[in-house]
Write a protein that holds these residues in place. Structure first.
Motif: not given
Length: 335
Positions: A179-189
């Protein structure tokens, strides 16, 4: 182009962290050529100016093409333990297969027009075994000049980041971690999307290999992924607290820290530029181990220290907040 890392059930069990001093050395070398993007490191860049005077990095830079071009994998083998020593990693680099190294060097040189036909490029391709040893020699000199004097400080920052991220993982799983590792990361499904420089493949199946997470001092502001075998799928991200890493104490900061924490706790916090045990701190400060233990407990409870067991000892080290406080950095205020 975003990279999509697809997790399976086995991958969720095989996520790990590692620190690589060899990787940090090469990232530091890259930083020297992109100063405009690394304002946080300007104090470090000014301080090492003298050490750079006799350090020729031209052959190493040749295989670090800009704009996300390919860097040969033999320059840094994937970490096989959480905390490898620089010497062990350098030995693995020296032991690389010359034929494989030549193919990787050719791929890297192709990213920069004219590089393969340059004198350094031709020499590397004509004798890859010698080139590997020269690049290892340059890497060793770069380590000693650029990082070794500050490695305890850098290691403490990286260790503190891993401690914090591990707690996030334990408390909320991968969703909390990413969630806050880096703005360039997103986790879903079950998929981690990484917006990284360069042109990695659009999709990478982890296939039970899990994910290697490597905090970095010098990769800011980017996040890096898209590694090919023998690398495990990997994400290199900026460690927390980089903004205060090179800050020198401001005028009056030491006195203010004493007023805030008390003389003994302030002294212990400032002394922890590298991990230390209760016994070592008690000896250095002339205090009873029980008193030091009580001070460490308070500092740890305030989020300024973290601890980890190493053999029969418990080592204490500063968190990013502790590093910033000891350096006299003004905390960022939400607004």
């Amino acid at each position: 182009m975003p990279l999509h890392l697809r997790f399976g059930a086995d991958d969720l069990l095989r996520c790990r962290f590692a620190v690589s001093p060899l990787c940090q050395t090469h990232e530091a070398v890259r930083t020297l050529r992109r100063r405009e993007r690394h304002g946080y490191h300007l104090p470090w860049l000014r301080r090492i100016r003298g050490a750079l005077a006799g350090l020729d990095l031209s052959e190493l830079w040749l295989f670090m093409p800009p704009r996300g071009g390919y860097t040969p994998d033999f320059l840094g083998a994937p970490p096989d333990v959480p905390y490898a020593s620089f010497e062990d990693e350098l030995e693995r680099m020296r032991a690389g297969d010359p034929a494989a190294a030549r193919a990787e060097m050719a791929q890297s040189l192709a990213c920069t027009p004219g590089a393969a036909d340059s004198p350094l490029g031709r020499a590397a391709l004509d004798d890859p075994a010698a080139a590997v040893q020269r690049l290892a020699d340059v890497t060793e000199r770069a380590w000693r000049a650029l990082l070794a004097p500050d490695w305890p400080r850098l290691r403490a920052l990286l260790d503190a980041d891993i401690g914090f991220r591990s707690r996030q993982l334990a408390e909320g799983g991968l969703e909390r971690l990413f969630a806050d590792l880096h703005p360039g990361l997103a986790w879903a499904d079950g998929t981690l999307t990484v917006r990284t420089p360069g042109h990695p493949p659009a999709r990478q199946e982890l296939d039970g290999r899990g994910l290697l997470l490597m905090p970095s001092v010098f990769v800011w502001p980017d996040v890096v992924s898209g590694f090919a075998p023998p690398w495990q799928p990997t994400v290199i991200y900026p460690a927390r607290g980089v903004g205060g890493l090179w800050r020198e104490p401001s005028r009056g900061a030491a006195d203010a820290l004493v007023r805030l924490l008390g003389a003994n706790r302030a002294a212990i916090l400032c002394d922890l530029t590298e991990p230390a045990s209760t016994t070592a701190l008690a000896h250095r400060h002339g205090l009873a181990p029980s008193s030091v233990s009580a001070h460490l407990s308070v500092l740890r409870g305030a989020g300024l220290l973290t601890s980890r067991r190493q053999g029969h000892q418990v080592l204490y080290e500063r968190t990013p907040l502790g590093i910033a406080l000891a350096a006299g950095e003004e905390p960022h205020r939400p607004g």
